[in-house]
Design an enzyme around this catalytic site. Sequence first.
Site, PDB file in Angstrom:
ATOM      1  CG  ASN A 180      -8.114  -1.841   0.690  1.00 36.51           C
ATOM      2  OD1 ASN A 180      -7.436  -2.658   0.054  1.00 36.51           O
ATOM      3  ND2 ASN A 180      -8.494  -2.046   1.924  1.00 36.51           N
ATOM      4  CD  GLU A 181     -11.120  -5.868   2.131  1.00 33.17           C
ATOM      5  OE1 GLU A 181     -11.488  -5.335   3.180  1.00 33.17           O
ATOM      6  OE2 GLU A 181     -10.720  -7.048   2.067  1.00 33.17           O
TER       7      GLU A 181
ATOM      8  CD  GLU B 183      -6.091  -7.324   1.801  1.00 34.55           C
ATOM      9  OE1 GLU B 183      -6.532  -7.711   2.904  1.00 34.55           O
ATOM     10  OE2 GLU B 183      -6.194  -6.160   1.374  1.00 34.55           O
TER      11      GLU B 183
ATOM     12  CD  GLU C 197      -5.430  -4.360   9.919  1.00 27.89           C
ATOM     13  OE1 GLU C 197      -6.598  -4.171   9.527  1.00 27.89           O
ATOM     14  OE2 GLU C 197      -4.592  -4.972   9.259  1.00 27.89           O
TER      15      GLU C 197
ATOM     16  CE1 TYR D 229      -4.161  -1.628   0.733  1.00 28.76           C
ATOM     17  CE2 TYR D 229      -3.212  -2.508   2.738  1.00 28.76           C
ATOM     18  CZ  TYR D 229      -4.232  -2.468   1.829  1.00 28.76           C
ATOM     19  OH  TYR D 229      -5.345  -3.243   2.027  1.00 28.76           O
TER      20      TYR D 229
ATOM     21  CE1 TYR E  14      -2.694  -8.499   9.516  1.00 35.65           C
ATOM     22  CE2 TYR E  14      -2.394 -10.622   8.462  1.00 35.65           C
ATOM     23  CZ  TYR E  14      -3.171  -9.507   8.713  1.00 35.65           C
ATOM     24  OH  TYR E  14      -4.410  -9.407   8.153  1.00 35.65           O
TER      25      TYR E  14
HETATM   26  C1  GLA Z   1      -8.723  -6.066   4.741  1.00 36.05           C
HETATM   27  C2  GLA Z   1      -7.969  -4.847   4.281  1.00 36.05           C
HETATM   28  C3  GLA Z   1      -6.527  -4.848   4.718  1.00 36.05           C
HETATM   29  C4  GLA Z   1      -6.404  -5.273   6.157  1.00 36.05           C
HETATM   30  C5  GLA Z   1      -7.054  -6.618   6.350  1.00 36.05           C
HETATM   31  C6  GLA Z   1      -6.977  -7.130   7.761  1.00 36.05           C
HETATM   32  O1  GLA Z   1      -8.545  -7.080   3.921  1.00 36.05           O
HETATM   33  O2  GLA Z   1      -8.014  -4.729   2.882  1.00 36.05           O
HETATM   34  O3  GLA Z   1      -6.019  -3.564   4.534  1.00 36.05           O
HETATM   35  O4  GLA Z   1      -7.018  -4.329   6.945  1.00 36.05           O
HETATM   36  O5  GLA Z   1      -8.409  -6.507   6.049  1.00 36.05           O
HETATM   37  O6  GLA Z   1      -5.685  -7.212   8.193  1.00 36.05           O
END
Ligand code: GLA
Length: 617
Positions: free
Chosen positions: A193-194, A270, A135, A89, A340
């Site tokens: 992002n998402e 991811e 996060e 990112y 992580y």
């Molecule tokens: C999502 C987000 C990431 C991160 C993960 C959890 O997938 O896209 O940036 O926050 O959750 O770690």
Amino acid sequence: MEGMSRRRFLGAAGSVTVSAAMLGGPGRMVVAEAAAPGGLTVDGDRFLLDGKPFQIISGGIHYFRIHPDLWRDRLNRMRMLGLNTVETYVAWNFHEQERGEVDFSGWRDFVRFIEIAGELGLKVVFRPGPYVCAEWEFGGFPAWLLENPDQALRSSDPTYLEAVDTWFAQLLPRVAPLQATRGGPVIAVQVENEYGSYGNDTAYLQHLADQLRANDIDSLLFCCNGASEAALRDGNLPGTLATVNFAGDPTGPFETLRKYQPEGPLWCTEYWDGWFDHWGEQHHTTDPAQDAANVDKMLAAGASINLYMAAGSTNFEWWSGANYDEATKQYQPTITSYDYDAPVSEAGDLTEKFHKIREVIGRYTTLPDEPLPEPPARLAPQSARPTASVGLLDSLDRLTKPVTRDTPVPMEQVGQAQGLIHYRTSVQGPLGKNTLTISQLGDRAWVFLDGERKGELDRNQPDQGVEIEVTGESARLDILVGTGGRINFGHFINDTKGIRGDVRLGGQLLSGWEIRPLPMNDLSGLRFSEPGASGPAFHRATLRIDAPADGFLELPGWNKGALWLNGFLLGRYWHIGPQRTLYAPAPLWREGDNELIALELNQPGESIELRAEPDLG
Ligand code: GLA
């Protein structure tokens, strides 16, 4: 789902196409095109790179969470895991903490980071956000976006878009020359992002995609989302590749993706091979064998992957984010470590998960024919007792200057991004016992009357109050507010810090405030004296070492605060764990004496311990 499932990737080399007529639009639309022949393109269900089939075997790493002197080391460890690609990112707030003051130097030189990846033969997946979640404080947004706390972020709100466009116009020209379409390592670029788990303003997504193109990003664009129907429906754009993020068995998520996007390469952008921790909760780990088995399934299916994360790292300084649990209305600050439970640990160790996943990757690709890197060198354990201290309330004038306001305002209103903030007013007496309350607190307040500590308030217990009695004619009321990270996920990300509401005593509004921002980015003005100061105070200790190496600092018996090493803020600590040690990488140490300063908000312990191993709980 309906309608979107009619999207088709027709699979011409060099471009992905979708029939706009099928989508109800006019004519035929070419999407996800790679303008130059060198880029990553889609060919039916597979990717081509430079015209040859390419399976993306990628892992996540965040340059903003790793000391720049260690970028090459960590990237190399990822290469040795068998990855052919790394993903990062960009954290906007890391580069533009003050509006208009953009920094791409030193630790913020992400171009150098990408170049190093390229030098190691790795491709790069680039995720510029502008919102990144991760996060990371405020999901990467700069605090100054909260000057107007009601602004609709992640939307087509023109003020927000203008800020994003200004930022993108500075960021993207730096990455454009690094694209594979021009011979560089960057093969794909993410849009937002998402987004589908947040909203359905596809005009906003389209605006971002247009901005990427307008700033010479001609690589393959993708939108990644959770594998739910709503997220895939609203988090994608015609013209971009849809990908999914998940943990566990890939079968279900890939089936959902296939329903939405019947053709095109499968890509788990991811794969959560670990997880993050909140203060006061259990440390998360995942089963290495299970992760390896899931990676095996994906690679066997010909899918592309991105391990999130492949390299663990750290929320140094004040950069950790937070969650908000809507069901319980609890604010959940994230810890300092971003290890992580990743294959390459926060401190660069090659974990059992590394070896298990590497063994799987080795079945699909040729691993580098080199010995694995040695573990990073570690400092020998030792103990340091503080030799000096000074109270925080006694140091205010050395740290900051006050501004005055009728009512308390949050730190964003006085131009402060991070740290602590102090509020002072006087209360007329004599006055019998009354309850002091604070509304919309971010995040924890310590209350003092004439320098004497009266109590502590927390945003998770909004009904709490502190009893106060004024015996003389007037008394000085001090409220020190400490912060956890800003919320980085969900619909409560407009997370201002300090006091956004009001302060009342016995129901009466208190006015006439001096407000002191305490970003704590320079402690050199502090005047230390004898050790043992109580209340919120700085405690100084010295550690003498022969040669820099990695260390882990523990504060046994201490309560809650932050720790600096040679002027660099290693992060927050808190006795509730799960994290016990703070990672202090070699580049922050120097031969000879090293200065530690702990800001302890409650009760100091006797010593600060240097350990040779991490303890994340
Ligand atoms: C999502 C987000 C990431 C991160 C993960 C959890 O997938 O896209 O940036 O926050 O959750 O770690």
